[in-house]
Write a protein that holds these residues in place. Structure first.
Motif, PDB file in Angstrom:
ATOM      1  N   GLY A 106      20.402  66.865  62.653  1.00  0.00           N
ATOM      2  CA  GLY A 106      21.584  67.481  62.954  1.00  0.00           C
ATOM      3  C   GLY A 106      22.756  66.669  63.264  1.00  0.00           C
ATOM      4  O   GLY A 106      23.578  67.052  63.412  1.00  0.00           O
ATOM      5  N   TYR A 107      22.621  65.308  63.218  1.00  0.00           N
ATOM      6  CA  TYR A 107      23.629  64.259  63.585  1.00  0.00           C
ATOM      7  C   TYR A 107      23.612  63.004  62.588  1.00  0.00           C
ATOM      8  O   TYR A 107      23.245  61.764  63.070  1.00  0.00           O
ATOM      9  N   ARG A 108      23.816  63.425  61.510  1.00  0.00           N
ATOM     10  CA  ARG A 108      23.687  62.267  60.398  1.00  0.00           C
ATOM     11  C   ARG A 108      25.083  62.014  60.045  1.00  0.00           C
ATOM     12  O   ARG A 108      25.277  60.812  59.494  1.00  0.00           O
ATOM     13  N   GLY A 109      26.189  62.642  60.135  1.00  0.00           N
ATOM     14  CA  GLY A 109      27.433  62.341  59.826  1.00  0.00           C
ATOM     15  C   GLY A 109      28.075  62.607  58.437  1.00  0.00           C
ATOM     16  O   GLY A 109      29.162  62.205  58.077  1.00  0.00           O
ATOM     17  N   PHE A 110      27.117  63.421  57.731  1.00  0.00           N
ATOM     18  CA  PHE A 110      27.490  63.769  56.196  1.00  0.00           C
ATOM     19  C   PHE A 110      26.569  65.317  56.025  1.00  0.00           C
ATOM     20  O   PHE A 110      25.830  65.220  56.596  1.00  0.00           O
ATOM     21  N   LEU A 111      27.195  65.834  54.850  1.00  0.00           N
ATOM     22  CA  LEU A 111      26.627  67.140  54.647  1.00  0.00           C
ATOM     23  C   LEU A 111      25.375  66.556  54.017  1.00  0.00           C
ATOM     24  O   LEU A 111      24.970  65.845  53.066  1.00  0.00           O
ATOM     25  N   ASN A 112      24.206  67.376  54.587  1.00  0.00           N
ATOM     26  CA  ASN A 112      22.832  67.339  53.840  1.00  0.00           C
ATOM     27  C   ASN A 112      22.492  67.846  52.608  1.00  0.00           C
ATOM     28  O   ASN A 112      23.481  68.761  52.285  1.00  0.00           O
ATOM     29  N   ARG A 113      21.226  67.855  52.195  1.00  0.00           N
ATOM     30  CA  ARG A 113      21.180  68.685  50.893  1.00  0.00           C
ATOM     31  C   ARG A 113      20.356  69.858  51.064  1.00  0.00           C
ATOM     32  O   ARG A 113      19.980  70.566  50.186  1.00  0.00           O
ATOM     33  N   ASN A 114      20.278  70.465  52.187  1.00  0.00           N
ATOM     34  CA  ASN A 114      19.659  71.634  52.666  1.00  0.00           C
ATOM     35  C   ASN A 114      20.747  72.725  52.919  1.00  0.00           C
ATOM     36  O   ASN A 114      20.508  73.703  53.562  1.00  0.00           O
ATOM     37  N   CYS A 115      21.985  72.416  52.355  1.00  0.00           N
ATOM     38  CA  CYS A 115      23.100  73.403  52.241  1.00  0.00           C
ATOM     39  C   CYS A 115      23.619  73.315  50.850  1.00  0.00           C
ATOM     40  O   CYS A 115      23.678  72.364  50.379  1.00  0.00           O
ATOM     41  N   VAL A 116      24.378  74.471  50.793  1.00  0.00           N
ATOM     42  CA  VAL A 116      25.237  74.326  49.582  1.00  0.00           C
ATOM     43  C   VAL A 116      26.771  74.691  49.973  1.00  0.00           C
ATOM     44  O   VAL A 116      26.806  75.040  50.994  1.00  0.00           O
ATOM     45  N   THR A 117      27.658  74.081  49.216  1.00  0.00           N
ATOM     46  CA  THR A 117      29.027  74.287  49.538  1.00  0.00           C
ATOM     47  C   THR A 117      29.520  75.630  48.925  1.00  0.00           C
ATOM     48  O   THR A 117      28.879  75.991  48.064  1.00  0.00           O
ATOM     49  N   ILE A 118      30.740  76.080  49.181  1.00  0.00           N
ATOM     50  CA  ILE A 118      31.317  77.215  48.731  1.00  0.00           C
ATOM     51  C   ILE A 118      31.553  76.892  47.277  1.00  0.00           C
ATOM     52  O   ILE A 118      31.264  77.773  46.235  1.00  0.00           O
ATOM     53  N   ALA A 119      32.084  75.458  46.907  1.00  0.00           N
ATOM     54  CA  ALA A 119      32.304  75.242  45.437  1.00  0.00           C
ATOM     55  C   ALA A 119      30.999  75.276  44.640  1.00  0.00           C
ATOM     56  O   ALA A 119      31.100  75.571  43.430  1.00  0.00           O
ATOM     57  N   GLU A 120      29.896  74.800  45.106  1.00  0.00           N
ATOM     58  CA  GLU A 120      28.650  74.868  44.521  1.00  0.00           C
ATOM     59  C   GLU A 120      28.448  76.306  44.217  1.00  0.00           C
ATOM     60  O   GLU A 120      27.830  76.426  43.039  1.00  0.00           O
ATOM     61  N   VAL A 121      28.412  77.090  44.863  1.00  0.00           N
ATOM     62  CA  VAL A 121      28.035  78.546  44.765  1.00  0.00           C
ATOM     63  C   VAL A 121      28.937  79.148  43.771  1.00  0.00           C
ATOM     64  O   VAL A 121      28.467  79.956  42.809  1.00  0.00           O
ATOM     65  N   LEU A 122      30.170  79.119  44.207  1.00  0.00           N
ATOM     66  CA  LEU A 122      31.038  79.892  43.216  1.00  0.00           C
ATOM     67  C   LEU A 122      31.253  79.075  41.691  1.00  0.00           C
ATOM     68  O   LEU A 122      31.506  79.979  40.682  1.00  0.00           O
ATOM     69  N   LYS A 123      30.913  77.784  41.572  1.00  0.00           N
ATOM     70  CA  LYS A 123      30.800  77.197  40.380  1.00  0.00           C
ATOM     71  C   LYS A 123      29.835  78.022  39.208  1.00  0.00           C
ATOM     72  O   LYS A 123      29.990  78.096  38.305  1.00  0.00           O
ATOM     73  N   GLU A 124      28.691  78.049  40.179  1.00  0.00           N
ATOM     74  CA  GLU A 124      27.597  78.697  39.460  1.00  0.00           C
ATOM     75  C   GLU A 124      28.017  80.176  39.247  1.00  0.00           C
ATOM     76  O   GLU A 124      27.395  80.880  38.027  1.00  0.00           O
ATOM     77  N   ALA A 125      28.794  80.982  39.932  1.00  0.00           N
ATOM     78  CA  ALA A 125      29.526  82.153  39.558  1.00  0.00           C
ATOM     79  C   ALA A 125      30.506  82.170  38.549  1.00  0.00           C
ATOM     80  O   ALA A 125      30.913  83.253  38.310  1.00  0.00           O
ATOM     81  N   GLY A 126      30.842  81.070  38.049  1.00  0.00           N
ATOM     82  CA  GLY A 126      31.597  81.103  36.919  1.00  0.00           C
ATOM     83  C   GLY A 126      33.213  80.853  37.226  1.00  0.00           C
ATOM     84  O   GLY A 126      34.089  81.076  36.590  1.00  0.00           O
ATOM     85  N   TYR A 127      33.210  80.340  38.541  1.00  0.00           N
ATOM     86  CA  TYR A 127      34.706  79.967  38.864  1.00  0.00           C
ATOM     87  C   TYR A 127      34.834  78.491  38.550  1.00  0.00           C
ATOM     88  O   TYR A 127      34.145  77.435  38.645  1.00  0.00           O
TER      89      TYR A 127
END
Length: 538
Positions: A106-127
């Motif tokens: 929980g304390y690494r100081g950067f986003l891990n890869r067990n989460c997705v960003t809004i951009a990653e999800v919306l990009k797959e949705a055609g945005y």
């Protein structure tokens, strides 16, 4: 093969919409601005563009952030609690890649890869996915940067703060995946972020006008340093000569008149020495610090007006939803009377130039405490939603009084895009979404979105809200288990602690918090501090 393996969640409404029917989505976030700074939330700062969005949209009176810049961004971008993303405290410092990385999940100081960003999800949705402004979610490896986390375009700062006029490496400007130098004598970050936001939209629409876009415009205003153009400071000369308590009282009355707060809620006590106790020269300095801060908010609003003008002139406004929020309460860093050399005020110089605790207390009227803390002054955010095609005319100008929090933004955008939140992404297991869609509230529902508890932890400060009750603790090493209980329906300013009156409620909510903390990777704050000390010695 599509990167996303889809999972239908009870928290997500699945919609069948064509690309042309999907709304464009713009998420605007200010940085370190107080709850009552905007005109439409009771402030005296001139914000006509945001005020107009509020008048023609809806305003939330109880939307919550996580009390600090980067944990808020982590939660906002992922729909999770910050500890689940790896940013339970802060992101790595520009000068120290290992700062705030204590080796625990929980304390690494950067986003891990067990989460997705809004951009990653919306990009797959055609945005088309566009970002300008402050990232603050990891910077020392390029795989932590915006283009590697779902954005097609990025222009801004990777670090948490920079000089507005002359941003310089390692707190300088990144364009795409390249660090660049700024040599323009008229440069100002707020203007530049807006310029590039408009340019990115123009480019995306020219390539494919049928493709919806998602823009994340993360201003660094009005975060320190106190830097603003002279013409904007001039608008506020003399406005703050009577001091912080006068401003608090003005705002308190105006907020009641607007309907932002209930007249039965007591204005919290002044959290500083009296204005009249300061020598005249110090009063002039402190008024100037607030004048510059106000100018920074004003300039941001002017730029939001430029973005709105572009959308209107290009017939994009009706099918675009604009969400405006702030990342945490006003900032008291720098001490009671602010930090940074007086000689740097009204120059192009300076990095740590602040307006201090006394003015932060005024910016957070009527609440107590500020950024870092989880009392209402630290976690209450203004939130404006403008959506001509989605908000009925008779709901325009309405206040939404049900409470929401940052993970709801991901759930809301997934709903708006007619897509689903992933179970897996790029081969990684993704933690389940913690938020719920706010779209029903935009469309007139008055039912609470959250019937389950929501939680906070930052630097040992803790809270849980369940219905009208909030259990909260300000971390104190001498008294580490002193919880306070408040009824926020009758006492949103947290003036009447009910913990002794309702010990069973305290016990129940404390148990909820402990179970949540274990689930989302929260560590005891004393342990985090000790591990950070050891890490910093290496």
């Amino acid at each position: 093969m599509n990167k996303i393996s889809l999972l239908t969640l009870a928290t997500t409404l699945t919609l069948s919409v064509s690309a042309s029917e999907k709304p464009n989505i713009i998420l605007i976030m200010s940085d370190d601005m107080g709850f009552s700074d905007l005109g439409c939330y009771g402030g005296e700062i001139q914000t006509p563009n945001l005020d107009k969005l509020a008048t023609n949209g809806v305003r939330f009176t109880q939307f919550y952030n996580t009390a600090r810049c980067c944990p808020t961004r982590a939660s906002l971008m992922t729909g999770l609690y910050p500890h689940q993303t790896g940013i339970g405290h802060m992101t790595n410092d520009p000068e120290n890649p290992k700062a705030f990385d204590i080796g625990l999940p929980g304390y690494r100081g950067f986003l891990n890869r067990n989460c997705v960003t809004i951009a990653e999800v919306l990009k797959e949705a055609g945005y088309s996915t566009l970002m300008t402004g402050k990232w603050h979610l990891g910077m020392h490896e390029k795989n932590q940067w915006p283009l590697q986390r779902g954005f097609d375009q990025f222009y801004g700062i990777l670090a948490g703060a920079s000089n507005y006029f002359e941003p310089r490496y390692p707190r300088g400007i990144t364009s795409g995946n390249d660090t660049i130098s700024v040599n323009d004598p008229d440069y100002y970050t707020t203007d530049a972020f807006t310029d590039h936001a408009i340019s990115f939209i123009r480019d995306a629409n020219s390539k494919n006008p049928e493709k919806p876009f998602f823009l994340y415009l993360a201003y660094n205003a009005p975060h320190w340093p106190l830097n603003a153009p002279t013409e904007d400071i001039d608008k506020y000369r003399g406005r703050y000569k009577d001091g912080w308590q006068a401003i608090r009282e003005e705002r308190y009355i105006r907020m009641i008149e607007l309907g932002i707060i209930d007249s039965s809620w007591t204005l919290s006590p002044q959290d500083s020495r009296s204005w009249d106790s300061l020598p005249e020269e110090k009063r002039k300095e402190m008024a100037l610090r607030m004048e510059i801060y106000a100018a920074q908010v004003d300039r941001m609003d002017q730029n939001i007006g430029r973005l709105i003008d572009y959308l209107e002139k290009n017939n994009l406004m009706d099918n675009t939803i604009i969400v405006f929020i702030d990342d945490n309460g006003a900032c008291a860093e720098g001490g009671e009377l602010g930090g940074g050399p007086v000689r740097q005020l009204e120059t192009r110089q300076g990095y740590f130039l602040t307006y201090g605790q006394a003015w932060a207390n005024a910016s957070n009227t009527p609440f107590k405490r500020y950024k870092h803390w989880i009392h209402e002054g630290g976690i209450s955010s203004p939130m404006i939603v403008h959506w001509p095609n989605g908000i009925k005319e008779n709901d325009q100008g309405k206040f939404i009084r049900q409470y929401g929090f940052l993970p709801d933004i991901m759930a809301t955008f997934v709903d708006l895009a007619g897509t689903q939140y992933p179970e897996k992404y790029d081969g990684n297991d993704i933690r389940p979404l913690e938020g719920k869609s706010l779209v029903p509230l935009f469309k007139g529902s008055e039912k609470p979105v959250h019937t389950e508890p929501v939680f906070w932890e930052h630097e040992g400060n803790k809270a849980v809200r369940m219905g009208k009750y909030k259990l909260v603790m300000a971390w104190n090493n001498q008294n580490p288990d002193k919880w306070e209980l408040y009824d926020l329906e009758t006492d949103r300013t947290e003036m009447n602690d009910l913990s002794e009156q309702f010990p069973d409620k305290v016990y129940e909510m404390k148990r909820m918090w402990n179970e949540w903390a274990q689930r989302v990777q929260v560590e005891p704050w004393s342990k985090v501090l000790e591990l950070e000390r050891k890490q910093n010695k290496k």
